[in-house]
Design an enzyme around this catalytic site. Sequence first.
Site, PDB file in Angstrom:
ATOM      1  N   GLU A  14      12.022   6.920  -9.645  1.00 26.66           N
ATOM      2  CA  GLU A  14      12.236   5.939  -9.126  1.00 26.66           C
ATOM      3  C   GLU A  14      13.188   5.703  -8.229  1.00 26.66           C
ATOM      4  O   GLU A  14      14.276   6.060  -8.564  1.00 26.66           O
ATOM      5  CB  GLU A  14      11.614   4.239  -9.312  1.00 26.66           C
ATOM      6  N   ASN A 142       4.886  -1.901  -5.233  1.00 31.56           N
ATOM      7  CA  ASN A 142       5.503  -0.514  -4.277  1.00 31.56           C
ATOM      8  C   ASN A 142       5.495  -0.445  -2.595  1.00 31.56           C
ATOM      9  O   ASN A 142       5.062  -1.635  -1.852  1.00 31.56           O
ATOM     10  CB  ASN A 142       4.522   0.305  -4.696  1.00 31.56           C
ATOM     11  N   ASP A 193       2.049   4.924  -4.129  1.00 26.88           N
ATOM     12  CA  ASP A 193       3.426   4.531  -4.898  1.00 26.88           C
ATOM     13  C   ASP A 193       4.999   4.428  -4.100  1.00 26.88           C
ATOM     14  O   ASP A 193       4.935   3.086  -3.004  1.00 26.88           O
ATOM     15  CB  ASP A 193       4.260   5.420  -5.632  1.00 26.88           C
TER      16      ASP A 193
END
Length: 286
Positions: A14, A142, A193
């Site tokens: 991430e 997100n 995302d």
Amino acid sequence: MSVIYDDRPCELGEGPLWHPERKQLFWFDIVNKRLMTRVDDEPQSWDFAEHVSAAGWVDRDTLFVASETGLWRFGLENGQKELISPMEADNPATRSNDGRADPWGGFWIGTMGKQAETGAGAIYRFYRGELRQLVSDITISNAISFAPDQSCAYFCDTVTRQVRRWGLNPETGWPEGNSAVFLDLRSEGLNPDGAVVDADGNIWIAQWGASRVAVYSPSGQFLKAVQFDARHASCPGFGGDDLTTLYCTTAREGLDAHTIETQPSNGMTFAAPNVAQGQAEHRVIL
């Protein structure tokens, strides 16, 4: 065409951040509580005692790091961290997730339940020493990103399959009015995302489970997609000397052993050169 930038597989990659002064990419493996980078093409990492997920840059040697209990000043040269603001420190069920610095020197950061519990998370903004909750009842925060003309922010709750757009005050960057649906991906079954906005205002959205980052115009029109050799693309970020390389983290989380064995690049970090002109990441002002 994408290539593997770093072959260390992340369980949940991430938060790719290109530090514009260091010319260096940083990213996280949330599940393994690790900040990762490369120096002179050599892998480097820092281990933390708790989940860490997103960062901004403060100066050449300092990152602003979001963890499951707070927001921290982190020294890249000495590895020392200093608490700037607690964040859900009294709630052991949640952790930080997606985040990005805004054009005013603030930092937006989302939280979520460690088991993605429904509505357990929220989205906050840190600005001039104040941490303020902006959105509550978020399941998987997100797509936090900002238009280059400073007109709006984007964000999503992945489980809704909708990306929202929110107008911002031009002086302070605080949201004004209500957010509205910008992109509805329910009919396509796509899971938004992490996201980043390029210099032309197009939003690049990683789509979990679809092996790609898809690009949409400021009006929400699909433009194209960049494919990656990993099932779960998790977050994109622009970098490289001229900010034309799209980096993307991926994840192994939720994949079975056969999938990982047959596609070992799952969880690795990728680079797609010369795809668009990115924005430089904004400095976090403490």
